[in-house]
Design an enzyme around this catalytic site. Sequence first.
Site, mmCIF file in Angstrom:
data_model
loop_
_atom_site.group_PDB
_atom_site.id
_atom_site.type_symbol
_atom_site.label_atom_id
_atom_site.label_comp_id
_atom_site.label_asym_id
_atom_site.label_seq_id
_atom_site.Cartn_x
_atom_site.Cartn_y
_atom_site.Cartn_z
ATOM 1 N N ASP A 159 0.892 -1.158 0.000
ATOM 2 C CA ASP A 159 0.000 0.000 0.000
ATOM 3 C C ASP A 159 0.928 1.206 0.000
ATOM 4 O O ASP A 159 1.510 1.554 1.029
ATOM 5 C CB ASP A 159 -0.891 -0.005 1.242
ATOM 6 C CG ASP A 159 -1.879 1.164 1.255
ATOM 7 O OD1 ASP A 159 -1.637 2.149 0.530
ATOM 8 O OD2 ASP A 159 -2.870 1.112 1.995
ATOM 9 N N HIS A 160 1.093 1.832 -1.164
ATOM 10 C CA HIS A 160 2.158 2.831 -1.290
ATOM 11 C C HIS A 160 1.955 4.027 -0.365
ATOM 12 O O HIS A 160 2.911 4.739 -0.053
ATOM 13 C CB HIS A 160 2.285 3.304 -2.739
ATOM 14 C CG HIS A 160 1.150 4.163 -3.227
ATOM 15 N ND1 HIS A 160 -0.006 3.647 -3.750
ATOM 16 C CD2 HIS A 160 1.010 5.511 -3.256
ATOM 17 C CE1 HIS A 160 -0.809 4.622 -4.087
ATOM 18 N NE2 HIS A 160 -0.233 5.773 -3.797
ATOM 19 N N HIS A 168 -6.111 2.617 1.628
ATOM 20 C CA HIS A 168 -5.436 3.848 2.042
ATOM 21 C C HIS A 168 -6.087 4.492 3.260
ATOM 22 O O HIS A 168 -5.426 4.778 4.268
ATOM 23 C CB HIS A 168 -5.436 4.865 0.900
ATOM 24 C CG HIS A 168 -4.733 4.417 -0.335
ATOM 25 N ND1 HIS A 168 -3.719 3.493 -0.320
ATOM 26 C CD2 HIS A 168 -4.874 4.780 -1.634
ATOM 27 C CE1 HIS A 168 -3.279 3.307 -1.560
ATOM 28 N NE2 HIS A 168 -3.963 4.075 -2.368
#
Length: 559
Positions: free
Chosen positions: A250-251, A313
């Site tokens: 999950d960047h 996110h």
Amino acid sequence: MTEQQEPQAPADDALQAPDSSGVAQEAGDELTNAERAILAAAQAATTATTELTMAANPLRDPRDRRLPRVAGPCVLVLFGVTGDLAKRKLLPAIYDLGNRGLLPPGFSLVGFARRDWAHEDFAQVTYEAVKEHARTPFREEVWKQLSEGIHFCPGEFGDDGAFDVLAMMLREIDETRGTGGNYAFYLSVPPKFFPLVIEQLKRTNLAKGPDGSWRRVVIEKPFGHDLKSAQELNAITSAVFPESSVFRIDHYLGKETVQNILALRFANTLYEPIWNRGYVDHVQITMAEDIGIGGRAGYYDGIGAARDVIQNHLLQLLALVAMEDPTSFDADALRREKEKVLRAVKLPADLATGTARGQYVRGWQGGEPVVGYLEEQGISSDSATETYAAVKLEVANRRWAGVPFYLRTGKRLSRRMTEVAIVFQRAPHLPFSKDDTEILGHNALVIRVQPDEGITVRFGSKVPGTAMEVRDVNMDFAYGESFMESSPEAYERLLLDVLIGDPPLFPHQREVELSWNILDPIEEFWASQGQPEGYASGSWGPASADAMLARDGRAWRRL
């Protein structure tokens, strides 16, 4: 996201303690035994003081004594090298790591795709991606060393022969580059291909290496499209790779400002005492985009804003904001606290009034007319996929009972912005007249994740003049102004963590399942409600989202 800047010293440069060994060597035999003992004691004391200072930092990984975190010998196999993610983020991040001295000389990159390319063709693709998107300045000597380890394997995911060639190629790289059988497999491919690639890695014995080596698999979101599919994906993956070797990216968790939530909370006594229901009125977590779906129709339609952003996110941001302080900052301790929060999340009693969804229609963006979602190329004219989603959640524990968390995300909104806003309660008593504080709002602590990374504190202050007029002012901290170095891109940090085997910033399967437990009932409810509400491109979303907060006597922050 990060602009090009002048080259700076790497953030991970070693912090060296004063060294008296050179003095002793220079003095040679002129030093007496007593003098040597004094120098040795002084050096030991200095080293101990330095180590004690570093150990006192609660955010310092005990394995990291300000020494550079350099990856050991390894190969990164990148499936999906022709995709936009690889060209814009992954390939530039690999170069930036090399430019910062964080990759070993023998590091090798293998691309796998359905292209009739030679090694040189893939090297040229990588070169162009680096020149266009790398964060750090281009240096010919760095590129030369990196390019010597670039290889390409053509083939399709169902082609046994292509994976046999890949296995043989990796063995040859081990012999010529000294990579020791250490492989990371990055699946930058649509989720439907995950099982096929993982099965091929199992068939060719690439998923399990000899003793003393490691094999890791990296999976891009989405991790399924609901709880059931996430569990099925995990069953396929865990049958081949142990959980410790699975890195779900999950960047957002690699962004400096997201990590700074932990620093802000747990390294400062200023905020933690008021980080609870006794002082916080509500929390707003926003990820707004000013673009449409672009060329992502094939991926986005049927997924929607909630699955694309909220499930991963925004719920991860909620967990970091709401979690209790962990016993340490290793992966297991962080996960335990985040999982406690996700288990405690409660949905609104009435999903009709406690959620909102929308779909952008024609409007204006940046002074230009833009089409609506149903007019985008590749989108069905009767699609019920939402491009805006908002939800009101609560965390049912002692710290947060009764405090609403409002999450929203959308495309074609007025501007691009991601932030976490902690909005505090009004003072219980104001010794001013109503006119004096007519335009005074709530105190707020705002963590800006992008694009202008930093933190803003909003508080009331007297307006200069003879009258006692109080209004809101902002005190601002900006990363770009306070630190004289460029922040690494999220993928730089996460790729390095994969190659090192450092898992704190990667969601565990249990976190994924808990997130789907939250979102699935909302998605089921929306599926029964027909078309999403339309909202004009360039606006801040559908009217139902504003009504959701207005019922509570609140309003969305103006961004």
